[in-house]
Write a protein that holds these residues in place. Structure first.
Motif, PDB file in Angstrom:
ATOM      1  N   ARG A  83      56.721 -43.633 110.796  1.00  0.00           N
ATOM      2  CA  ARG A  83      55.496 -44.009 111.461  1.00  0.00           C
ATOM      3  C   ARG A  83      55.318 -44.027 112.926  1.00  0.00           C
ATOM      4  O   ARG A  83      56.674 -44.057 113.582  1.00  0.00           O
ATOM      5  CB  ARG A  83      55.069 -45.319 111.235  1.00  0.00           C
ATOM      6  CG  ARG A  83      54.721 -45.609 109.690  1.00  0.00           C
ATOM      7  CD  ARG A  83      54.488 -47.092 109.726  1.00  0.00           C
ATOM      8  NE  ARG A  83      54.582 -47.315 108.283  1.00  0.00           N
ATOM      9  CZ  ARG A  83      53.724 -48.332 107.597  1.00  0.00           C
ATOM     10  NH1 ARG A  83      53.184 -49.097 108.101  1.00  0.00           N
ATOM     11  NH2 ARG A  83      53.975 -48.334 106.074  1.00  0.00           N
ATOM     12  N   LEU A  85      53.983 -45.499 116.437  1.00  0.00           N
ATOM     13  CA  LEU A  85      53.188 -46.745 116.928  1.00  0.00           C
ATOM     14  C   LEU A  85      52.523 -46.303 118.401  1.00  0.00           C
ATOM     15  O   LEU A  85      53.672 -46.006 119.171  1.00  0.00           O
ATOM     16  CB  LEU A  85      54.247 -47.951 117.053  1.00  0.00           C
ATOM     17  CG  LEU A  85      53.341 -49.229 117.506  1.00  0.00           C
ATOM     18  CD1 LEU A  85      52.052 -49.667 116.932  1.00  0.00           C
ATOM     19  CD2 LEU A  85      54.621 -50.223 117.833  1.00  0.00           C
ATOM     20  N   LEU A 119      52.027 -41.374 109.523  1.00  0.00           N
ATOM     21  CA  LEU A 119      51.076 -42.462 109.778  1.00  0.00           C
ATOM     22  C   LEU A 119      51.173 -42.868 111.215  1.00  0.00           C
ATOM     23  O   LEU A 119      52.356 -42.634 111.605  1.00  0.00           O
ATOM     24  CB  LEU A 119      51.297 -43.526 109.025  1.00  0.00           C
ATOM     25  CG  LEU A 119      50.228 -44.790 109.039  1.00  0.00           C
ATOM     26  CD1 LEU A 119      49.099 -44.635 108.564  1.00  0.00           C
ATOM     27  CD2 LEU A 119      51.222 -46.003 108.607  1.00  0.00           C
ATOM     28  N   GLN A 121      49.766 -45.681 113.975  1.00  0.00           N
ATOM     29  CA  GLN A 121      49.289 -46.796 113.956  1.00  0.00           C
ATOM     30  C   GLN A 121      49.284 -47.631 115.438  1.00  0.00           C
ATOM     31  O   GLN A 121      49.679 -47.016 116.249  1.00  0.00           O
ATOM     32  CB  GLN A 121      50.061 -47.925 113.060  1.00  0.00           C
ATOM     33  CG  GLN A 121      51.451 -48.070 113.375  1.00  0.00           C
ATOM     34  CD  GLN A 121      52.043 -49.085 112.194  1.00  0.00           C
ATOM     35  OE1 GLN A 121      51.791 -48.901 111.140  1.00  0.00           O
ATOM     36  NE2 GLN A 121      52.777 -49.885 112.653  1.00  0.00           N
ATOM     37  N   THR A 123      47.666 -51.322 117.448  1.00  0.00           N
ATOM     38  CA  THR A 123      46.917 -52.691 117.634  1.00  0.00           C
ATOM     39  C   THR A 123      46.039 -52.573 118.896  1.00  0.00           C
ATOM     40  O   THR A 123      46.463 -51.962 120.088  1.00  0.00           O
ATOM     41  CB  THR A 123      48.061 -53.752 117.761  1.00  0.00           C
ATOM     42  OG1 THR A 123      48.917 -53.686 118.841  1.00  0.00           O
ATOM     43  CG2 THR A 123      48.859 -53.940 116.356  1.00  0.00           C
ATOM     44  N   PHE A 140      40.610 -44.030 113.460  1.00  0.00           N
ATOM     45  CA  PHE A 140      41.330 -44.925 112.969  1.00  0.00           C
ATOM     46  C   PHE A 140      40.432 -46.195 112.343  1.00  0.00           C
ATOM     47  O   PHE A 140      39.302 -46.421 112.511  1.00  0.00           O
ATOM     48  CB  PHE A 140      42.029 -45.754 114.198  1.00  0.00           C
ATOM     49  CG  PHE A 140      43.149 -44.869 114.861  1.00  0.00           C
ATOM     50  CD1 PHE A 140      44.372 -45.055 114.472  1.00  0.00           C
ATOM     51  CD2 PHE A 140      42.756 -43.971 115.829  1.00  0.00           C
ATOM     52  CE1 PHE A 140      45.360 -44.273 115.223  1.00  0.00           C
ATOM     53  CE2 PHE A 140      43.759 -43.380 116.358  1.00  0.00           C
ATOM     54  CZ  PHE A 140      44.992 -43.831 116.069  1.00  0.00           C
TER      55      PHE A 140
END
Length: 151
Positions: A83, A85, A119, A121, A123, A140
């Motif tokens: 992934r 980030l 993936l 991702q 926050t 997203f």
């Protein structure tokens, strides 16, 4: 606006810290004092030494106009996938609203593909409703609830 990307260097650190502090949330949690707080120096050294971390600077006309950090994470879930980030996304005030954010995310997603990630991702603080709308516009999906524990 013509832009180019390069990996951040230690000499960029003071400017990047100021960019991180240049919003209401960042102003509360970043330290723009001089000399540079030793914790930033330690973090920068760790990022530079870690092949799974990339701190990118976005420049236009030889000036820093944005930044973002990519961290590539191996997982056992999803058949041992990787992934990406995305964190620390910032754009200088003078160029916000000109499409730079979208270009930066296209770049970040392409870097994730190049690294074999399946993936991406991120926050975002719930106190940033404009950012939340922006990420949704990019495709997203707020598919999970996230939790943090301050130590």
């Amino acid at each position: 606006m013509t832009i180019h990307y390069r990996q951040a260097q230690s000499s960029d650190l003071a400017e990047l810290i100021h960019l991180l502090a240049d919003d209401p949330l960042g102003a509360k949690r970043e330290d723009i004092s001089s000399p540079i707080n030793a914790k930033y120096l330690q973090a920068m050294a760790a990022i530079e030494q870690d092949p799974n971390n990339e701190l990118w600077v976005v420049e236009s006309e030889s000036k820093v106009v944005g930044m973002l950090q990519l961290t590539f994470i191996p997982y056992l879930t999803h058949i041992g996938s990787w992934r990406c980030l995305i964190e620390g996304v910032r754009i200088v005030k003078q160029v916000r609203g000109q499409g730079l954010g979208e270009k930066m995310f296209v770049y970040a997603i392409e870097r994730a593909r190049e690294r074999g990630c399946n993936l991406v991702q991120l926050t975002s603080d719930k106190q940033r409703p404009d950012a939340l709308r922006f990420y949704e516009k990019l495709g997203f999906v707020a598919s999970h609830e996230g939790f943090k524990l301050a130590l």
